[in-house]
Motif scaffolding. Structure first.
Motif, PDB file in Angstrom:
ATOM      1  N   LEU B 156       8.226  -6.088  11.163  1.00 13.81           N
ATOM      2  CA  LEU B 156       9.044  -6.688  12.118  1.00 13.81           C
ATOM      3  C   LEU B 156       8.594  -6.761  13.623  1.00 13.81           C
ATOM      4  O   LEU B 156       9.138  -7.556  14.150  1.00 13.81           O
ATOM      5  CB  LEU B 156      10.350  -5.918  11.991  1.00 13.81           C
ATOM      6  N   ARG B 157       7.741  -5.933  13.727  1.00 16.76           N
ATOM      7  CA  ARG B 157       7.233  -5.804  15.288  1.00 16.76           C
ATOM      8  C   ARG B 157       6.015  -5.200  15.492  1.00 16.76           C
ATOM      9  O   ARG B 157       5.682  -4.287  14.484  1.00 16.76           O
ATOM     10  CB  ARG B 157       8.227  -5.127  16.225  1.00 16.76           C
ATOM     11  N   GLY B 158       5.115  -5.754  16.007  1.00 19.84           N
ATOM     12  CA  GLY B 158       3.576  -5.063  16.083  1.00 19.84           C
ATOM     13  C   GLY B 158       2.866  -5.321  14.939  1.00 19.84           C
ATOM     14  O   GLY B 158       3.054  -6.539  14.450  1.00 19.84           O
ATOM     15  N   THR B 159       1.948  -4.477  14.620  1.00 16.52           N
ATOM     16  CA  THR B 159       0.870  -4.480  13.134  1.00 16.52           C
ATOM     17  C   THR B 159       1.000  -3.120  12.670  1.00 16.52           C
ATOM     18  O   THR B 159       1.209  -2.091  13.284  1.00 16.52           O
ATOM     19  CB  THR B 159      -0.362  -5.013  13.818  1.00 16.52           C
ATOM     20  N   ILE B 160       0.561  -3.392  11.322  1.00 16.28           N
ATOM     21  CA  ILE B 160       0.220  -2.293  10.548  1.00 16.28           C
ATOM     22  C   ILE B 160      -1.142  -2.622   9.931  1.00 16.28           C
ATOM     23  O   ILE B 160      -1.456  -3.706   9.573  1.00 16.28           O
ATOM     24  CB  ILE B 160       1.177  -1.769   9.629  1.00 16.28           C
ATOM     25  N   SER B 161      -1.958  -1.501   9.637  1.00 13.68           N
ATOM     26  CA  SER B 161      -3.080  -1.840   8.707  1.00 13.68           C
ATOM     27  C   SER B 161      -3.269  -0.474   7.620  1.00 13.68           C
ATOM     28  O   SER B 161      -2.639   0.304   8.229  1.00 13.68           O
ATOM     29  CB  SER B 161      -4.561  -1.815   9.633  1.00 13.68           C
ATOM     30  N   ASP B 162      -3.635  -0.859   6.585  1.00 15.13           N
ATOM     31  CA  ASP B 162      -3.665   0.289   5.716  1.00 15.13           C
ATOM     32  C   ASP B 162      -4.864   0.273   4.814  1.00 15.13           C
ATOM     33  O   ASP B 162      -5.012   0.764   3.773  1.00 15.13           O
ATOM     34  CB  ASP B 162      -2.479  -0.016   4.413  1.00 15.13           C
ATOM     35  N   GLY B 163      -5.915  -0.183   5.336  1.00 17.66           N
ATOM     36  CA  GLY B 163      -7.468   0.145   4.766  1.00 17.66           C
ATOM     37  C   GLY B 163      -7.673  -1.531   4.248  1.00 17.66           C
ATOM     38  O   GLY B 163      -8.872  -1.584   3.901  1.00 17.66           O
ATOM     39  N   THR B 164      -6.824  -1.945   3.547  1.00 20.05           N
ATOM     40  CA  THR B 164      -7.071  -3.491   2.977  1.00 20.05           C
ATOM     41  C   THR B 164      -6.958  -4.485   4.054  1.00 20.05           C
ATOM     42  O   THR B 164      -7.209  -5.526   3.563  1.00 20.05           O
ATOM     43  CB  THR B 164      -6.155  -3.780   1.860  1.00 20.05           C
ATOM     44  N   GLY B 165      -6.423  -4.263   5.229  1.00 27.56           N
ATOM     45  CA  GLY B 165      -6.321  -5.311   6.254  1.00 27.56           C
ATOM     46  C   GLY B 165      -5.129  -4.788   7.152  1.00 27.56           C
ATOM     47  O   GLY B 165      -4.566  -3.781   7.142  1.00 27.56           O
ATOM     48  N   LEU B 166      -5.205  -6.074   7.937  1.00 30.18           N
ATOM     49  CA  LEU B 166      -4.086  -5.961   9.191  1.00 30.18           C
ATOM     50  C   LEU B 166      -2.843  -6.867   8.734  1.00 30.18           C
ATOM     51  O   LEU B 166      -3.133  -7.855   8.165  1.00 30.18           O
ATOM     52  CB  LEU B 166      -4.771  -6.606  10.380  1.00 30.18           C
ATOM     53  N   TYR B 167      -1.800  -6.238   8.769  1.00 27.41           N
ATOM     54  CA  TYR B 167      -0.716  -7.153   8.936  1.00 27.41           C
ATOM     55  C   TYR B 167       0.208  -7.272   9.746  1.00 27.41           C
ATOM     56  O   TYR B 167       0.548  -6.523  10.753  1.00 27.41           O
ATOM     57  CB  TYR B 167       0.513  -6.234   7.621  1.00 27.41           C
ATOM     58  N   ARG B 168       0.529  -8.571   9.958  1.00 31.63           N
ATOM     59  CA  ARG B 168       1.412  -9.005  11.205  1.00 31.63           C
ATOM     60  C   ARG B 168       2.908  -9.109  11.055  1.00 31.63           C
ATOM     61  O   ARG B 168       2.909  -9.208  10.140  1.00 31.63           O
ATOM     62  CB  ARG B 168       0.611 -10.190  11.797  1.00 31.63           C
ATOM     63  N   VAL B 169       3.496  -9.572  12.208  1.00 29.28           N
ATOM     64  CA  VAL B 169       4.944  -9.699  12.120  1.00 29.28           C
ATOM     65  C   VAL B 169       5.242 -10.873  10.942  1.00 29.28           C
ATOM     66  O   VAL B 169       4.658 -12.079  10.791  1.00 29.28           O
ATOM     67  CB  VAL B 169       5.435 -10.338  13.408  1.00 29.28           C
TER      68      VAL B 169
END
Lengths: 170, 216
Positions: B156-169
């Motif tokens: 919903l805000r910012g980004t996360i990554s989990d080893g498979t890549g970056l996830y955006r809003v």
């Protein structure tokens, strides 16, 4: 326990796919001028299917018929009390298609019907349990004694085949 | 398992069928509200539902069609029906409408519960499945866990990554059971909504022991 899989609309039933264009016209006549003849025709085509659907969901014949008469399937969907449509979709859905679009839509629906008929039983079963019995992936897995991942992959493969059937039109 | 930042086709199909447990359906609806690709697929899947209903052999009706006046009443009331409220106000775009119905539009105004340094949680009451919001400072990991069921995470805000890549809003991580999943907040931190159809198996003993307190 309900029987699976469903059979296609043969054996005395008129396949609805043959009448999609007519159905769209009936819906328009009902929406625009509450045409009683159009409603009767639509009721006679869909009422029995909706009743059959309700009986699959566990309703007895009398209740199923009452429900079909009221045509309020969406209120009876289990688990999810609402599913909001994204902005703009209602407008898109209610706009009258141009003749070319209507033809394309009819063809798309026929392709979907054809792809469904071609699905192997194991894939058709999971799709049918989701759509006609409203079972979640986990519930389907329990019902069929399959791992959750297998249920999901069968659904994915089933959809890819339907998608492929449509891609040749695009 | 898919890591393509969209909803898995099997999730979308279940959503189109009205069979997705509510927690997952809320996040699916939130993603569909902002994703044209998933919206298109959903339209095809809804057509599939119509095709399946049409292929059902009918059960004979004992009564004739209801009288026309009933139809007239329904149709005349239609134009008056107000459209569903659309996400409006200062935070337009940040909280998609299906989720805003449950938590409002103001992510900063929510009551967050501290769970660990740089990590906060907000439990969202729901009838089926589990729904949580996580807020993490930059480079802080969400608790590592596997699943006995399905899980969908949406940024919903910012980004996360989990080893498979970056996830955006607006992007989702829609994963299967038995996947160990440890997303980490990006440099600006993150707020995510996480839906599960069953409780997650947290690997950390501390998190497992304090789970009742957290409401997870």
């Amino acid at each position: 326990m309900l029987d699976l899989p469903i059979t296609s609309g043969t054996g005395g039933d008129t396949p609805l796919s043959a009448h999609r264009g007519i159905m769209a016209d009936l819906l328009r006549r009902i929406a625009e001028r509450a045409d009683p003849a159009a409603f009767r025709e639509l009721y006679e085509a869909y009422g029995p299917r909706v009743k059959a659907y309700m009986m699959r969901q566990g309703a007895d014949a009398g209740t199923a018929e009452d429900l079909a008469r009221n045509l309020r399937i969406d209120r009876l969907r289990r688990e999810v009390p609402w599913q909001e449509l994204p902005e703009g979709r209602l407008t898109e859905a209610s706009s009258e298609p141009l003749p070319d679009d209507a033809m394309a839509e009819k063809e798309r629906q026929e392709r979907v019907q054809a792809a469904l008929a071609e699905l192997p039983l194991e894939q058709k079963d999971v799709v049918t349990l989701a759509y006609l019995e409203g079972l979640s992936h986990s519930e389907i897995a329990e019902r069929l004694g399959l791992p959750l991942g297998t249920v999901k992959s069968r659904m994915r493969i089933a959809y890819q085949k339907i998608r492929q059937g449509l891609e040749s039109l695009e | 398992m898919t890591m393509n930042r969209h909803l898995d086709d099997s999730t979308l199909m279940s959503f189109a069928a009205g069979a997705l447990p509510e927690a997952l359906a809320v996040v699916a609806a939130a993603h569909v509200a902002v994703c044209p690709r998933c919206r298109d697929e959903l339209a095809t899947m809804e057509m599939l539902g119509g095709a399946l209903l049409g292929s059902l052999p009918g059960a004979a009706m004992r009564s004739p069609a209801p009288a026309a006046p009933e139809i007239e009443r329904h149709s005349s009331s239609r134009p008056a029906a107000a459209p569903p409220p659309i996400n409006q106000g200062a935070a337009v775009g940040e909280v998609p409408a299906p989720l805003a119905r449950l938590i409002g539009n103001d992510l900063d105004g929510l009551h967050w519960r501290w769970v660990a340094p740089g990590s906060w949680l907000r439990h969202v009451p729901i009838t089926s499945g589990r729904l949580h919001l996580f807020k993490c400072s930059s480079d802080v990991a969400l608790p590592e866990h596997g699943h006995e069921g399905s899980e969908i995470t949406m940024v919903l805000r910012g980004t996360i990554s989990d080893g498979t890549g970056l996830y955006r809003v607006g992007e989702v991580c829609d994963i299967d059971e038995n996947v160990e999943h440890a997303p980490v907040a990006g440099t600006d931190g993150c707020i995510c909504v996480v839906a599960q159809d069953r409780p997650a198996r947290f690997r950390s003993l501390i998190v497992r022991l304090t789970r009742p307190w957290h409401g997870m």
